[in-house]
Design a protein around this motif. Structure first.
Motif, PDB file in Angstrom:
ATOM      1  N   GLU A  35      -9.339 -17.520  16.419  1.00 36.34           N
ATOM      2  CA  GLU A  35      -8.253 -17.663  15.453  1.00 36.34           C
ATOM      3  C   GLU A  35      -8.175 -16.339  14.694  1.00 36.34           C
ATOM      4  O   GLU A  35      -9.194 -15.825  14.241  1.00 36.34           O
ATOM      5  CB  GLU A  35      -8.562 -18.818  14.517  1.00 36.34           C
ATOM      6  N   VAL A  36      -6.977 -15.785  14.565  1.00 38.20           N
ATOM      7  CA  VAL A  36      -6.798 -14.503  13.881  1.00 38.20           C
ATOM      8  C   VAL A  36      -5.853 -14.697  12.708  1.00 38.20           C
ATOM      9  O   VAL A  36      -4.739 -15.197  12.862  1.00 38.20           O
ATOM     10  CB  VAL A  36      -6.238 -13.421  14.833  1.00 38.20           C
ATOM     11  N   GLY A  37      -6.320 -14.279  11.536  1.00 38.90           N
ATOM     12  CA  GLY A  37      -5.503 -14.293  10.328  1.00 38.90           C
ATOM     13  C   GLY A  37      -5.339 -12.872   9.833  1.00 38.90           C
ATOM     14  O   GLY A  37      -6.314 -12.121   9.762  1.00 38.90           O
ATOM     15  N   LEU A  38      -4.116 -12.466   9.543  1.00 33.92           N
ATOM     16  CA  LEU A  38      -3.852 -11.099   9.107  1.00 33.92           C
ATOM     17  C   LEU A  38      -3.454 -11.058   7.643  1.00 33.92           C
ATOM     18  O   LEU A  38      -2.840 -11.997   7.134  1.00 33.92           O
ATOM     19  CB  LEU A  38      -2.719 -10.491   9.942  1.00 33.92           C
ATOM     20  N   THR A  39      -3.784  -9.961   6.990  1.00 34.49           N
ATOM     21  CA  THR A  39      -3.337  -9.699   5.631  1.00 34.49           C
ATOM     22  C   THR A  39      -2.577  -8.386   5.659  1.00 34.49           C
ATOM     23  O   THR A  39      -3.165  -7.324   5.896  1.00 34.49           O
ATOM     24  CB  THR A  39      -4.524  -9.602   4.651  1.00 34.49           C
ATOM     25  N   GLY A  40      -1.278  -8.470   5.454  1.00 31.08           N
ATOM     26  CA  GLY A  40      -0.431  -7.295   5.463  1.00 31.08           C
ATOM     27  C   GLY A  40      -0.291  -6.696   4.073  1.00 31.08           C
ATOM     28  O   GLY A  40      -0.963  -7.108   3.121  1.00 31.08           O
ATOM     29  N   PRO A  41       0.601  -5.732   3.914  1.00 32.18           N
ATOM     30  CA  PRO A  41       0.787  -5.063   2.631  1.00 32.18           C
ATOM     31  C   PRO A  41       1.530  -5.947   1.632  1.00 32.18           C
ATOM     32  O   PRO A  41       2.090  -6.983   2.000  1.00 32.18           O
ATOM     33  CB  PRO A  41       1.634  -3.849   2.996  1.00 32.18           C
ATOM     34  N   ARG A  42       1.555  -5.519   0.396  1.00 34.52           N
ATOM     35  CA  ARG A  42       2.304  -6.243  -0.636  1.00 34.52           C
ATOM     36  C   ARG A  42       3.754  -6.385  -0.163  1.00 34.52           C
ATOM     37  O   ARG A  42       4.321  -5.461   0.395  1.00 34.52           O
ATOM     38  CB  ARG A  42       2.250  -5.465  -1.945  1.00 34.52           C
ATOM     39  N   GLY A  43       4.298  -7.545  -0.347  1.00 34.64           N
ATOM     40  CA  GLY A  43       5.658  -7.827   0.109  1.00 34.64           C
ATOM     41  C   GLY A  43       5.696  -8.538   1.448  1.00 34.64           C
ATOM     42  O   GLY A  43       6.695  -9.150   1.800  1.00 34.64           O
ATOM     43  N   ASN A  44       4.611  -8.470   2.215  1.00 33.37           N
ATOM     44  CA  ASN A  44       4.513  -9.175   3.499  1.00 33.37           C
ATOM     45  C   ASN A  44       3.044  -9.508   3.753  1.00 33.37           C
ATOM     46  O   ASN A  44       2.476  -9.140   4.772  1.00 33.37           O
ATOM     47  CB  ASN A  44       5.092  -8.339   4.640  1.00 33.37           C
ATOM     48  N   ARG A  45       2.424 -10.190   2.813  1.00 36.96           N
ATOM     49  CA  ARG A  45       0.998 -10.526   2.931  1.00 36.96           C
ATOM     50  C   ARG A  45       0.659 -11.297   4.207  1.00 36.96           C
ATOM     51  O   ARG A  45      -0.376 -11.048   4.807  1.00 36.96           O
ATOM     52  CB  ARG A  45       0.509 -11.298   1.703  1.00 36.96           C
ATOM     53  N   PRO A  46       1.502 -12.238   4.670  1.00 35.24           N
ATOM     54  CA  PRO A  46       1.135 -12.947   5.898  1.00 35.24           C
ATOM     55  C   PRO A  46       1.378 -12.119   7.165  1.00 35.24           C
ATOM     56  O   PRO A  46       1.116 -12.586   8.264  1.00 35.24           O
ATOM     57  CB  PRO A  46       1.993 -14.201   5.880  1.00 35.24           C
ATOM     58  N   ALA A  47       1.884 -10.892   7.014  1.00 32.58           N
ATOM     59  CA  ALA A  47       2.106  -9.975   8.148  1.00 32.58           C
ATOM     60  C   ALA A  47       3.087 -10.544   9.170  1.00 32.58           C
ATOM     61  O   ALA A  47       2.915 -10.388  10.382  1.00 32.58           O
ATOM     62  CB  ALA A  47       0.789  -9.584   8.804  1.00 32.58           C
ATOM     63  N   ILE A  48       4.131 -11.198   8.692  1.00 34.44           N
ATOM     64  CA  ILE A  48       5.142 -11.759   9.583  1.00 34.44           C
ATOM     65  C   ILE A  48       5.769 -10.631  10.397  1.00 34.44           C
ATOM     66  O   ILE A  48       6.182  -9.615   9.857  1.00 34.44           O
ATOM     67  CB  ILE A  48       6.213 -12.515   8.780  1.00 34.44           C
ATOM     68  N   GLY A  49       5.805 -10.824  11.696  1.00 31.88           N
ATOM     69  CA  GLY A  49       6.346  -9.821  12.602  1.00 31.88           C
ATOM     70  C   GLY A  49       5.284  -8.999  13.304  1.00 31.88           C
ATOM     71  O   GLY A  49       5.587  -8.238  14.217  1.00 31.88           O
ATOM     72  N   ALA A  50       4.030  -9.152  12.902  1.00 38.12           N
ATOM     73  CA  ALA A  50       2.946  -8.433  13.576  1.00 38.12           C
ATOM     74  C   ALA A  50       2.699  -9.042  14.952  1.00 38.12           C
ATOM     75  O   ALA A  50       2.973 -10.223  15.191  1.00 38.12           O
ATOM     76  CB  ALA A  50       1.670  -8.494  12.749  1.00 38.12           C
ATOM     77  N   VAL A  95      -1.100 -12.233  24.173  1.00 35.83           N
ATOM     78  CA  VAL A  95      -0.364 -11.654  23.050  1.00 35.83           C
ATOM     79  C   VAL A  95       0.393 -12.752  22.319  1.00 35.83           C
ATOM     80  O   VAL A  95       0.984 -13.628  22.955  1.00 35.83           O
ATOM     81  CB  VAL A  95       0.652 -10.586  23.537  1.00 35.83           C
ATOM     82  N   GLN A  96       0.356 -12.683  20.984  1.00 32.27           N
ATOM     83  CA  GLN A  96       1.133 -13.615  20.169  1.00 32.27           C
ATOM     84  C   GLN A  96       1.710 -12.866  18.975  1.00 32.27           C
ATOM     85  O   GLN A  96       1.145 -11.876  18.521  1.00 32.27           O
ATOM     86  CB  GLN A  96       0.260 -14.759  19.659  1.00 32.27           C
ATOM     87  N   ALA A  97       2.829 -13.368  18.472  1.00 33.72           N
ATOM     88  CA  ALA A  97       3.474 -12.793  17.293  1.00 33.72           C
ATOM     89  C   ALA A  97       3.208 -13.686  16.088  1.00 33.72           C
ATOM     90  O   ALA A  97       3.220 -14.911  16.197  1.00 33.72           O
ATOM     91  CB  ALA A  97       4.972 -12.665  17.520  1.00 33.72           C
ATOM     92  N   VAL A  98       2.983 -13.072  14.949  1.00 38.10           N
ATOM     93  CA  VAL A  98       2.741 -13.811  13.711  1.00 38.10           C
ATOM     94  C   VAL A  98       4.072 -14.299  13.153  1.00 38.10           C
ATOM     95  O   VAL A  98       5.021 -13.529  13.021  1.00 38.10           O
ATOM     96  CB  VAL A  98       2.031 -12.931  12.667  1.00 38.10           C
ATOM     97  N   LEU A 153      -3.637  -4.670  17.191  1.00 37.17           N
ATOM     98  CA  LEU A 153      -2.586  -5.126  16.294  1.00 37.17           C
ATOM     99  C   LEU A 153      -1.456  -4.124  16.253  1.00 37.17           C
ATOM    100  O   LEU A 153      -1.683  -2.914  16.174  1.00 37.17           O
ATOM    101  CB  LEU A 153      -3.150  -5.284  14.877  1.00 37.17           C
ATOM    102  N   ALA A 154      -0.243  -4.640  16.296  1.00 35.51           N
ATOM    103  CA  ALA A 154       0.957  -3.845  16.038  1.00 35.51           C
ATOM    104  C   ALA A 154       1.561  -4.442  14.777  1.00 35.51           C
ATOM    105  O   ALA A 154       2.106  -5.550  14.798  1.00 35.51           O
ATOM    106  CB  ALA A 154       1.926  -3.918  17.209  1.00 35.51           C
ATOM    107  N   TRP A 155       1.402  -3.745  13.652  1.00 32.89           N
ATOM    108  CA  TRP A 155       1.868  -4.233  12.359  1.00 32.89           C
ATOM    109  C   TRP A 155       3.385  -4.099  12.251  1.00 32.89           C
ATOM    110  O   TRP A 155       3.987  -3.280  12.955  1.00 32.89           O
ATOM    111  CB  TRP A 155       1.173  -3.468  11.243  1.00 32.89           C
ATOM    112  N   PRO A 156       4.012  -4.873  11.382  1.00 34.14           N
ATOM    113  CA  PRO A 156       5.475  -4.828  11.252  1.00 34.14           C
ATOM    114  C   PRO A 156       6.037  -3.444  10.916  1.00 34.14           C
ATOM    115  O   PRO A 156       7.153  -3.131  11.287  1.00 34.14           O
ATOM    116  CB  PRO A 156       5.773  -5.825  10.123  1.00 34.14           C
TER     117      PRO A 156
END
Length: 100
Positions: A13-28, A40-43, A73-76
């Motif tokens: 199970e992978v949980g990501l923490t993105g930058p301020r404004g997109n903490r759940p890393a939607i689009g990663a 491969v899966q998209a958040v 990881l490919a971040w948004p």
């Protein structure tokens, strides 16, 4: 019937923490490599659900693979990050690397 279900399959199970404004890393995009191949899966992907926001953790069924080669990881924002592998059967929480 329940007793016949195999319980020795592995997962990650992978949980990501993105930058301020997109903490759940939607689009990663999360790519998990094992000796058996790559998944491969998209958040935040809603998987075809109507009026649904999808999920923010991604889950990988690894079958017999008890070890992970790498998590890529490919971040948004377009940045890339790679984490060395390790054991399966766990929650792996990854924070986006700072650009400083």
């Amino acid at each position: 019937l329940y007793e016949s279900i195999e319980r020795d399959r592995h997962w990650l199970e992978v949980g990501l923490t993105g930058p301020r404004g997109n903490r759940p890393a939607i689009g990663a995009s999360v790519r998990v490599r094992t000796a058996s191949g790559t998944q491969v899966q998209a958040v935040g992907h809603a998987e075809g659900s109507v009026r649904s926001s999808g999920h923010y953790r991604v889950y990988f069924g690894l079958g017999d693979e008890a070890r992970i080669d790498s998590v890529q990881l490919a971040w948004p924002d377009g940045s890339l990050q790679e984490i060395e592998g390790g054991a399966s059967d766990r929650l792996l929480t990854i924070q986006q690397e700072s650009k400083d």
